[in-house]
Scaffold this active site. Structure first.
Site, mmCIF file in Angstrom:
data_model
loop_
_atom_site.group_PDB
_atom_site.id
_atom_site.type_symbol
_atom_site.label_atom_id
_atom_site.label_comp_id
_atom_site.label_asym_id
_atom_site.label_seq_id
_atom_site.Cartn_x
_atom_site.Cartn_y
_atom_site.Cartn_z
ATOM 1 N N ASN A 268 32.580 31.002 51.001
ATOM 2 C CA ASN A 268 32.906 32.415 51.174
ATOM 3 C C ASN A 268 34.384 32.572 51.528
ATOM 4 O OD1 ASN A 268 30.200 32.904 50.789
ATOM 5 N ND2 ASN A 268 29.739 33.209 52.957
ATOM 6 N N GLU B 186 49.859 43.141 44.492
ATOM 7 C CA GLU B 186 50.344 42.623 45.779
ATOM 8 C C GLU B 186 51.730 41.983 45.629
ATOM 9 O OE1 GLU B 186 46.232 41.951 48.244
ATOM 10 O OE2 GLU B 186 47.054 40.192 47.233
ATOM 11 N N GLU C 278 42.745 47.747 47.675
ATOM 12 C CA GLU C 278 41.835 46.608 47.847
ATOM 13 C C GLU C 278 41.310 46.571 49.264
ATOM 14 O OE1 GLU C 278 42.537 42.523 46.943
ATOM 15 O OE2 GLU C 278 43.741 43.002 45.177
#
Length: 556
Positions: free
Chosen positions: A303, A171, A288
């Protein structure tokens, strides 16, 4: 001897050609797996312990992605881990184990070299500690990148572990090797440079090392460059990269998560197609992605993927699978080379990350949080080839409104639409009494179906005579549009092929925004006619029915 030499040359050419002619990569990132096993995770299928790499291979994975940090020891070692757990992972030894186990199960490997000791991402590209003295000397840093990359791959090649794809950086939207880390390694202390002339120098050093080792290796790795961000940014990012002289690569890789990048699956297809049209000399891949099957957090670590696509509600294992299939079909239809799901095996264990104990992905992984058992009804089935055999097919979704009906034995559908006609297929519980099942059929397909409130043939619904349109015995479907959703009431008489009996098909129908929450604009090109609007919620239940004599109009 002459015959032997000729055979060796042919073998090298065939291996190289096979890498670049792979039809499509169904990938999963297994960077956490070795650590999770050391931390006590026992991966199971059918409630029996199994080799996690074999589980993924058996379900269609043909590419394993793994990340490599140059020296993560100095920040991982201080983390207090359970007894007998190694002090650090994602170093070279750990990566070798991942590559070896993946290849033993017949899967190819994409090695993601972060060129960092820590996570590299759009906002953080930390220079490894061992290279900090060269941080401001671009030529010295370039040489460090080249020699590290060459030695890394030469060593892997000597051990028969050469990856099929090398990803240069992770990235790297803003650049590569551009930040000085603070002492704890997690945060940026200083930015060395934002110059793309400098970044290009470093990218090309890594790329040249890969090409150089390829002259003596049997496997000739493809080279990927990887950006993350909103879908409408990738065109500029790759144009910028190429215009700055980074051209000798093979794959344009992107990250696209709905939770972080919004957009839609249809926009993803458009993005992939646009990249391929603008740069046909390169492949395009989603390197991804991830999507949840639950909104619940099963341990104490928060999360990180919490925002589901509103077109795939409610969040459930079945909806995770549906989302990933539609996602992958869109990438393939756009001309993409593959999709890689990020960390589908990062289950919850007593091990620590820098952010706490447990997993931030326990609601995303393909294994249940209680027994670590592979979920046959969840996203782990997304690689199955039947979903992608014919990309010209259309999606059709059957929904049964079972409100007030005993569903204690499950709800099933059967019909002519499956490869095994009239097989009983369990439907997914969407909540509020709605059960659904989707499949993909050729445009214009017709056939019959009916619902059952149990797995016995005697539990078939009592279809009224007026809607026994298929051979006078069951309901009929007629696929006249893609992504059709046809709600039907149990024992009722709704027309599946037309959810609004008696309506006139209208082209040019526009809804903005869509989905909507309070006010919506409808533009319908039917002048001087009365139009009846029926609005359904995402479960297929009618929530508004209103007639209009003047359009366009608004519904509140």
């Amino acid at each position: 001897m002459k015959g032997i030499r000729t055979y060796g040359i042919l073998l090298l050419v065939l291996v190289s050609a096979d890498i670049h002619s792979q039809e499509f990569y169904f990938g999963n990132d297994l960077s956490y797996v070795n650590q999770m096993e050391d931390c006590g995770a026992v991966y199971k299928e059918n409630n029996l312990p199994g080799d996690v790499y074999r589980i993924f291979a058996d379900h269609g994975t043909n590419l394993v992605s793994v990340r490599l940090w140059i020296d993560p020891s100095w920040w991982q070692a201080p983390l207090v881990q359970p007894q007998d757990v190694k002090p650090y992972y994602n170093d070279l030894d750990d990566v070798k184990e991942t590559i070896r186990r993946s290849k033993e199960e017949g899967m190819q490997v994409m090695l993601g070299v972060h060129y960092s000791d820590f996570w590299a991402d759009p906002g953080r590209q930390l220079i490894p500690k061992r290279w900090l003295e060269a941080a401001w000397d671009h030529e010295a840093l370039k040489d460090s990148v080249y020699h590290y990359t060459y030695r890394l791959l030469a060593g892997l090649n000597d051990e028969g572990l050469m990856p099929e794809i090398i990803k240069v950086g992770n990235e790297t939207n803003a650049g590569i090797l551009m930040h000085i880390p603070e002492d704890n390694g997690y945060n940026i202390s200083e930015t060395v440079s934002e110059s793309w002339a400098r970044h290009a120098l470093l990218f090309n050093a890594a790329i040249r090392a890969i090409r150089d080792i390829s002259t003596v290796s049997e496997i000739k790795p493809a080279i990927a460059v990887h950006f993350g961000g909103k879908l409408n940014t990738h065109g500029w990012l790759f144009r910028n990269l190429i215009s700055n002289g980074v051209t000798d690569f093979d794959i344009m890789g992107i990250s696209y998560y709905y939770a972080w990048h919004e957009g839609s699956i249809s926009e993803l297809e458009t993005t992939i197609r646009s990249l391929r049209q603008a740069h046909p000399e390169y492949e395009a891949m989603v390197i991804e992605t991830g999507y949840p099957w639950s909104t619940e957090n099963f341990d104490q670590l928060g999360n990180i993927i919490t925002n589901p696509d509103p077109g795939y509600l409610p969040v459930s294992p079945g909806k995770q699978l549906e989302y990933l299939i539609d996602y992958t079909r869109a990438v393939r239809k756009g001309g993409g080379k593959g999709v890689i799901f990020w960390e589908p095996a990062w289950v919850s264990t007593p091990c620590r990350t820098p952010w706490g104990t447990g997993s931030s992905h326990d609601h995303v992984v393909f294994f249940d949080p209680v027994n670590t058992n592979f979920m046959e009804n969840g996203g782990g089935m997304w690689m199955q080839s039947p979903y992608y055999e014919d990309l010209e097919t259309w999606k059709i979704t059957f929904k049964a409104d079972m409100s007030g009906v005993d569903v204690s034995q499950g709800v099933y559908i059967t019909g002519t639409f499956s490869g095994d006609p009239w097989k009983l297929i369990p439907m997914t519980d969407e909540g509020e009494g709605i059960y659904s099942y989707y499949t993909y059929l050729p445009p214009g397909s017709t056939g019959g179906f009916y619902f059952l409130n149990g797995s016995g043939w005697h539990m078939k619904e009592n279809i009224p005579t007026g809607c026994r349109l298929y051979q006078d015995s069951c309901r009929e479907y007629s696929l006249t549009r893609d992504a059709g959703v046809y709600p039907v009431v149990w024992n009722g008489c709704s027309q599946v092929g037309d959810p609004f009996p008696g309506s006139k098909p209208v082209s040019g129908f526009e809804v903005y925004p869509n989905p909507f929450h309070h006010i919506v604009s409808l533009i319908i090109p039917v002048p001087s006619e009365c139009v009846e609007i029926q609005v359904l919620n995402l479960h297929g239940s009618q929530i508004i029915k209103k007639a209009f004599s003047c359009l366009p109009a608004k519904i509140e």
